[in-house]
Design an enzyme around this catalytic site. Structure first.
Site, PDB file in Angstrom:
ATOM      1  N   VAL A 259       2.891   3.381   4.107  1.00 39.44           N
ATOM      2  CA  VAL A 259       1.649   3.934   4.643  1.00 39.44           C
ATOM      3  C   VAL A 259       1.334   3.284   5.981  1.00 39.44           C
ATOM      4  O   VAL A 259       1.426   2.051   6.123  1.00 39.44           O
ATOM      5  CB  VAL A 259       0.481   3.718   3.660  1.00 39.44           C
ATOM      6  CG1 VAL A 259      -0.796   4.352   4.200  1.00 39.44           C
ATOM      7  CG2 VAL A 259       0.817   4.305   2.283  1.00 39.44           C
TER       8      VAL A 259
ATOM      9  N   VAL B 287      -8.842   4.573   3.448  1.00 37.75           N
ATOM     10  CA  VAL B 287      -9.737   3.719   2.659  1.00 37.75           C
ATOM     11  C   VAL B 287      -9.563   2.299   3.184  1.00 37.75           C
ATOM     12  O   VAL B 287      -8.589   1.618   2.870  1.00 37.75           O
ATOM     13  CB  VAL B 287      -9.422   3.777   1.156  1.00 37.75           C
ATOM     14  CG1 VAL B 287     -10.402   2.896   0.381  1.00 37.75           C
ATOM     15  CG2 VAL B 287      -9.490   5.212   0.652  1.00 37.75           C
TER      16      VAL B 287
ATOM     17  N   ASP C 244      -0.113   5.824 -13.485  1.00 38.84           N
ATOM     18  CA  ASP C 244       0.228   4.501 -12.949  1.00 38.84           C
ATOM     19  C   ASP C 244      -1.032   3.757 -12.542  1.00 38.84           C
ATOM     20  O   ASP C 244      -1.119   3.207 -11.444  1.00 38.84           O
ATOM     21  CB  ASP C 244       1.187   4.627 -11.769  1.00 38.84           C
ATOM     22  CG  ASP C 244       1.823   3.284 -11.374  1.00 38.84           C
ATOM     23  OD1 ASP C 244       1.847   2.373 -12.235  1.00 38.84           O
ATOM     24  OD2 ASP C 244       2.290   3.150 -10.233  1.00 38.84           O
TER      25      ASP C 244
ATOM     26  N   ALA D 100      -3.691  -2.679  -8.391  1.00 41.07           N
ATOM     27  CA  ALA D 100      -3.193  -2.430  -7.033  1.00 41.07           C
ATOM     28  C   ALA D 100      -3.426  -0.997  -6.593  1.00 41.07           C
ATOM     29  O   ALA D 100      -3.382  -0.702  -5.389  1.00 41.07           O
ATOM     30  CB  ALA D 100      -1.702  -2.765  -6.945  1.00 41.07           C
TER      31      ALA D 100
ATOM     32  N   LEU E 260       0.362  -0.260   7.104  1.00 35.96           N
ATOM     33  CA  LEU E 260      -0.627  -0.749   6.150  1.00 35.96           C
ATOM     34  C   LEU E 260       0.019  -1.332   4.905  1.00 35.96           C
ATOM     35  O   LEU E 260      -0.570  -2.162   4.219  1.00 35.96           O
ATOM     36  CB  LEU E 260      -1.579   0.394   5.749  1.00 35.96           C
ATOM     37  CG  LEU E 260      -2.530   0.898   6.835  1.00 35.96           C
ATOM     38  CD1 LEU E 260      -3.273   2.135   6.356  1.00 35.96           C
ATOM     39  CD2 LEU E 260      -3.511  -0.192   7.232  1.00 35.96           C
ATOM     40  N   GLY E 261       1.222  -0.905   4.590  1.00 32.42           N
ATOM     41  CA  GLY E 261       1.907  -1.415   3.408  1.00 32.42           C
ATOM     42  C   GLY E 261       2.990  -0.453   2.971  1.00 32.42           C
ATOM     43  O   GLY E 261       3.080   0.678   3.462  1.00 32.42           O
TER      44      GLY E 261
ATOM     45  N   ASP F  50      -2.769   6.449  -4.853  1.00 35.72           N
ATOM     46  CA  ASP F  50      -1.362   6.541  -5.243  1.00 35.72           C
ATOM     47  C   ASP F  50      -1.156   7.431  -6.465  1.00 35.72           C
ATOM     48  O   ASP F  50      -0.897   6.965  -7.578  1.00 35.72           O
ATOM     49  CB  ASP F  50      -0.769   5.157  -5.503  1.00 35.72           C
ATOM     50  CG  ASP F  50       0.766   5.199  -5.440  1.00 35.72           C
ATOM     51  OD1 ASP F  50       1.319   6.318  -5.369  1.00 35.72           O
ATOM     52  OD2 ASP F  50       1.396   4.132  -5.463  1.00 35.72           O
TER      53      ASP F  50
END
Length: 505
Positions: free
Chosen positions: A32, A116, A159, A163, A24-25, A177
């Site tokens: 992930v 998500v 953070d 994003a 996913l990234g 995150d």
């Protein structure tokens, strides 16, 4: 660098049930993957997709270090990863991905979370900005409600940026995150070397730039930057301005959002600029921000805003039966049976007083339960039906507030104590003055959990002045509580949480 470190691949099965299906990234510290929960799939359940987050041991930042530095950095990353799993396990809110399990697979740390499905806010803004006002407010209300939940622990994200906010396919907003999130406790283990600044350029609070201890108000500033962009299509200080960006965050007041987007009402202008105040104690809490935004956000039955966006963040608010974007799921659910004074057309005062007595007993034992949970669900209703002058109304709010405080929900407790002090006590006699000072001290005690020292100092001082003018018995009770708050305040002043020279945070 360990060349044998595990690298996720499609088809791998984690924890005997989560089959990886595709990436996913990934970021600098983690990656992930989408995974299928085979146990749920075999049980015929359709919502079997999950997200599996792995710690990365192959990032460019690690390759740039020598072997000794790599070992130390991997240890810090692993500790942060475990802390993130612990935090997610303690956060129970629809706007924060639920942790299902965590562990290690072939010595690689992982955590399995609710997936998500959707787009992150950065991608959403790039495609749809400028947003309709209703859409911007819907995103802000849902995200702030989730952050309010995190702050009740209290945990600071540290953070926040577009994003790290997701908009699901149904329009539901989630904050993701928590990799560098930090519990705001004096005993919280520190995992960041002094001299390094955590967070993302352009969304850093002044205290982060100055390497000072974060508080919940740090998140308020960072989200204020995001909210500004939601309303105007641009951050308060554009990221393209390489030179002087940090200095702008430290000393420059941004222009009101309404100068870029005509039609923004004054309360929103004031709220955003308040969130971007340079001094943390001048910023509102997430609960205070939510109180301003909720009445302005989309409501059930509202029309879909134009131009349309996909996904539509207003849908969860417009199509929901209730007005709250995310009802708190972390409070006890009333057990069946027993008196339930919420089903009748009107409340029965005798039943409410009986419920108060049982709840007070639960709170005194240190274990709030069914009766306390019921009262906490009745605070607004008793206030609406009976007004603010009946003693039983204040009693309900007091027991509800005490119950929140006992279980560590300092944010909800602070909200209730504020209502008691400012709305439910109106007399000027000695008893009223003592009760009001008591509620304000209890509020200050909760606010200490969020690092709000200045307010606590002023409250303790004012309570001393009040006690001096009270009859001896009432003064003694107030002085006892005042001494307790003062002792906690001294602890925070002598040994504040956060980084110190030569330590890690």
């Amino acid at each position: 660098m360990n060349a044998d470190a595990y690298m996720p691949r499609a088809g791998d099965v984690i924890d005997g049930r989560y089959e990886l299906t595709g990436p996913l990234g990934k970021g600098g510290m983690a990656q992930v993957w989408r995974a299928r929960d085979t146990a749920r799939a075999e049980g015929g359940l359709h919502d079997s997709d999950t997200a599996v987050k792995f710690l990365r041991h192959d990032s460019e930042a690690l390759y740039a270090l020598d072997s000794q530095e790599q070992t130390a950095e991997i240890a810090v990353r692993s500790a942060r990863f475990r802390r993130e799993a612990d935090l997610l396990g303690s956060l129970d809110h629809p706007g924060i991905p639920q942790l299902y399990t965590s562990g290690t697979h072939q010595s690689m740390p992982y955590m399995v979370m609710r997936l998500v499905d959707g787009v992150n806010l950065r991608t959403f803004l790039d495609e749809h900005s400028p947003l309709p006002m209703a859409t911007a407010l819907a995103i802000a209300v849902q995200a702030i409600d989730a952050l309010k939940c995190a702050h009740t622990l209290p945990v600071v994200h540290r953070d926040l940026k577009p994003a790290n906010i997701m908009i699901g396919t149904t329009g539901a907003v989630a904050v993701i995150d928590f990799g560098i999130a930090k519990p705001l406790r004096a005993d919280a283990t520190r995992y960041t070397a002094h001299g390094s600044t955590l967070g993302t350029r352009g969304y850093l609070a002044p205290e982060q730039l100055l390497e000072r201890a974060p508080t919940a108000r740090t998140d308020v500033y960072c989200f204020g930057c995001i909210f500004y962009e939601l309303l105007t299509g641009r951050p308060p200080f554009p990221l393209g301005e390489e030179s002087g960006l940090a200095e702008k965050h430290l000393s420059e007041t941004p222009l009101p959002p309404s100068l870029y987007t005509p039609g923004i009402p004054d309360p929103l202008d004031d709220l955003v600029l308040g969130m971007l105040a340079k001094q943390p104690d001048q910023r509102p809490t997430m609960a205070e921000a939510l109180a301003v935004l909720a009445p302005l956000a989309p409501r059930p039955g509202d029309a879909e805003p134009q131009p349309r966006t996909h996904p539509d963040p207003t849908a969860p608010l417009r199509l929901r039966a209730g007005a709250r974007p995310h009802p708190r799921p972390d409070r006890p659910t009333p057990a069946p049976g027993g008196p339930a004074p919420v089903g009748g057309e009107w409340l029965d005062q005798r039943e409410i007083e009986d419920l108060c007595a049982r709840a007070e007993s639960e709170v005194a034992s240190g274990q709030p339960g069914d009766a306390t949970a019921r009262l906490q669900g009745l605070t607004e209703r008793v206030r609406e039906e009976w007004g603010e002058r009946r003693p039983v109304v204040r009693r309900v709010w007091q027991v509800a507030a005490d119950g929140f405080r006992v279980v560590g929900d300092h944010g909800s407790a602070a909200d209730a104590y504020h209502v008691i002090a400012e709305s439910l006590i109106s007399g000027s006699g000695p008893s009223d003055r003592a009760d009001q000072a008591t509620a304000r001290l209890q509020l200050a005690m909760c606010q200490l959990s969020f690092g709000n020292l200045d307010t606590a100092i002023a409250t303790v001082e004012n309570a001393g002045h009040t006690a001096a003018g009270l009859p001896p018995e009432q003064a003694a009770r107030l002085e006892t509580l005042r001494a307790d708050v003062d002792a906690q305040l001294e602890t925070h002043l002598v040994d504040p949480p956060g980084p110190k020279p030569g330590q890690e945070s």
